[in-house]
Enzyme design. Structure first.
Site, PDB file in Angstrom:
ATOM      1  CG  ASP A 162      -7.395   5.718   8.504  1.00 42.31           C
ATOM      2  OD1 ASP A 162      -6.993   6.657   9.206  1.00 42.31           O
ATOM      3  OD2 ASP A 162      -6.636   4.887   7.951  1.00 42.31           O
ATOM      4  NE  ARG A 193       3.604   6.463   7.665  1.00 45.67           N
ATOM      5  CZ  ARG A 193       4.173   6.253   8.851  1.00 45.67           C
ATOM      6  NH1 ARG A 193       5.488   6.232   8.960  1.00 45.67           N
ATOM      7  NH2 ARG A 193       3.432   6.051   9.929  1.00 45.67           N
ATOM      8  CD  GLU A 247      -3.262   3.359   5.901  1.00 43.54           C
ATOM      9  OE1 GLU A 247      -2.471   2.676   6.586  1.00 43.54           O
ATOM     10  OE2 GLU A 247      -4.092   4.131   6.404  1.00 43.54           O
ATOM     11  CG  ASP A 295      -1.746  -0.520   9.888  1.00 39.31           C
ATOM     12  OD1 ASP A 295      -2.627   0.138   9.298  1.00 39.31           O
ATOM     13  OD2 ASP A 295      -1.795  -0.810  11.100  1.00 39.31           O
ATOM     14  CE  LYS A 339      -5.340   0.103  11.215  1.00 41.40           C
ATOM     15  NZ  LYS A 339      -4.184   0.636  11.962  1.00 41.40           N
TER      16      LYS A 339
END
Ligand code: BES
Ligand code: MN
Ligand code: ZN
Length: 505
Positions: free
Chosen positions: A292, A355, A353, A351, A281
């Site tokens: 997150d 799911r 990740e 990124d 990111k």
């Protein structure tokens, strides 16, 4: 803050402050407010006529009765229009009033139960809303600060005063539910607010286990060896670059006399920190990624409240928790891994990740023979582009589950909006080297993320709620701010989940 319930007359309360309310469209104060007005010889009527307070929702005014009644201060809070009265306005008013009480240094506060028995609100519901709004408004994250600490002002007790003895039982029941729910939201907020060097996957697991013990829920935090036995390659791929050990938390609330034989399963994304991995990111987007695990926090917080309230339903909380970081052992774009259910996945972006860890958790949920599965995740930036922070994105394969969640969300002041879940979007997930790839491009990215998850869903009602941005709702000082939302993590969806489960019971 301690909550007490008492039968009595608000006029006689010897508190540091008493809280009464005012509707915007009512010219003469009634109920408890009318009684206090009469005791003060029309002083409240006078400030209404002067226009100093209009009854607008959340507006407050402090009056000093100077010995006419025992209370040191009177806080009048606006309840908005009488026709518009709902549980959300009660929470909003209660939150605004208690903050005002704290700011003037009141420690011992008494309040009437706003809206109890009027406008279609039940006494129990109003009582819960007053307690919830008050507790949530006073949440503070206990940061390790030596300077800029707060002013140390704190309300110590809030007494709900009710004149009608017949209503006391319902007020007690509502207040207990309000306290249980607020406890869950507090835990969720704290887990979100803690930085990732504190709330590591192990620390999140310890917090979940400790909470479970305290409310009588069975909990286990499985390690990576267990994940390998479970063939959770997608979950393991995300954690393979991390030094922090991944944890797979299972919290089982199975009360005697549960109304359902098959469990409701709640699954939460627990990425303790998301750097993006090799698909790194940009620095500015990485800040805040300790949050997150907002989905995990919502599930742990909801289980806390459900356990505390002793809801007679079989509910299981499932939280995969990892760190998504860069190292020589980290997973890379084009790597291919196979999920627990055999579906192979090509990594396009490291990124995407969330799911991946949810995919194996959904396969695990299938082994529990669920009645329904609800997963929550700070899954996509696209969700924020589509709906912003205020509304959460709901993807659902079942109309009843969808309607139930939307209605529980509306009641809780946590709006949900149904999004498409059409398999036509699957073409964006086609891969040369595997069954599917883990990203679907820029277009409709929150929808393709949901479609990705759909590949791991069994033959049961399923809802995926993308709460990206929503977990930090209170950070945006705009019109979506609420008196009872605090800066940082808000614990969004804890209350909606609890409400949804409670209605099933
Ligand atoms: N955790 C992020 C989503 C996110 C972004 C949550 C901002 C809260 C605020 C997620 O893991 C992610 O990085 N999603 C990517 C997916 C993309 C690479 C397909 C996104 O949405 O940009
Ligand atoms: Mn990510
Ligand atoms: Zn993420």
């Amino acid at each position: 803050m301690e909550i007490k319930i008492q039968q009595g007359d608000i006029r006689g309360a010897a508190a540091d402050a008493i809280i009464i309310n005012l509707f915007a469209d009512v010219s003469k104060p009634a109920g408890g407010t009318g009684a206090v007005d009469a005791a003060l010889d029309g002083a409240i009527q006078e400030v209404i006529e002067s226009g100093d307070i209009t009854g607008k929702l959340g507006e407050t005014l402090v009056l000093y009765p100077r010995g006419v009644i025992p209370a040191k201060r009177i806080i009048i809070v606006g309840l908005g229009s009488r026709d518009g009265l709902n549980l959300e306005s009660v929470r909003e008013a209660a939150g605004a009033a208690i903050k005002q009480a704290r700011d003037v240094g009141a420690q011992d506060v008494a309040t009437i139960v706003h809206g109890a028995g009027i406008g279609g609100l039940t006494v129990e519901g109003a009582s819960q809303a007053v307690v919830e709004g008050s507790l949530l408004a006073l949440y503070e994250y206990d940061a390790p600060k030596t300077i800029n600490k707060g002013d140390g002002k704190a309300v110590e007790t809030l007494t709900l005063l009710e004149f009608d003895a017949m209503k006391i039982d319902q007020i007690e029941a509502g207040a207990a539910d309000g306290e249980a729910t607020a406890e869950g939201v507090y835990l969720a907020r704290t887990l979100i607010n803690q930085p990732s060097n504190v709330a590591t996957p192990s620390a999140i697991a310890n917090a979940a286990v400790k909470m479970s013990r305290s409310v009588g829920i069975q909990a286990t935090a499985h390690d990576e060896k267990w994940m390998r036995e479970q063939k959770m390659e997608l979950l393991l791929s995300v954690t393979q670059g991390a030094r922090e050990q991944a944890k797979f938390i299972v919290m089982e609330h199975k009360p005697k006399g549960a109304k359902n034989r098959q469990p409701i399963v709640l699954v939460g994304k627990g990425v303790a920190f998301d750097t993006g991995g090799y698909s790194l990111k940009p620095s500015a987007s990485m800040v805040g990624m300790h949050g997150d695990m907002g989905g995990a926090a919502a599930v742990i917080g909801a289980m806390n409240a459900i356990g505390r309230m002793g809801l007679p339903l079989y509910v299981i909380g499932v939280v995969p928790t990892v760190e998504n970081v860069v190292s020589a052992t980290a997973y890379k774009p084009n790597d291919v891994f196979v999920a627990k259910n055999g579906v192979s996945v090509e990594i396009i972006s490291t990124d995407a990740e969330g799911r991946l860890i949810l995919a194996d958790a959904l396969c695990y949920a299938d082994t529990l023979e669920p009645q329904a599965v609800i997963n929550l995740a700070t899954l996509t930036g696209g969700k924020m582009v589509a709906l912003g922070h205020r509304t959460q994105a709901l993807f659902c394969n079942d109309d009843d589950l969808c309607a139930g969640l939307i209605s529980a969300g509306a009641e809780s002041g946590e709006p949900l909006w149904r999004m498409p879940l059409d398999s036509a979007y699957d073409r964006q997930l086609k891969s040369l080297s595997a069954d599917i790839k883990n990203t679907g491009g820029r277009m409709a990215s929150s929808v393709t993320a949901a479609r990705f998850l759909a590949h791991f869903v069994g033959d049961w009602p399923w809802a995926h709620i993308d709460i990206a941005g929503g977990e930090k709702w209170g950070n945006t000082a705009d019109e979506t701010d609420r008196s009872y939302l605090t800066k940082g993590g808000t614990g969004v969806m804890v209350r909606s989940l609890v409400e949804y489960v409670r209605r099933l019971a």
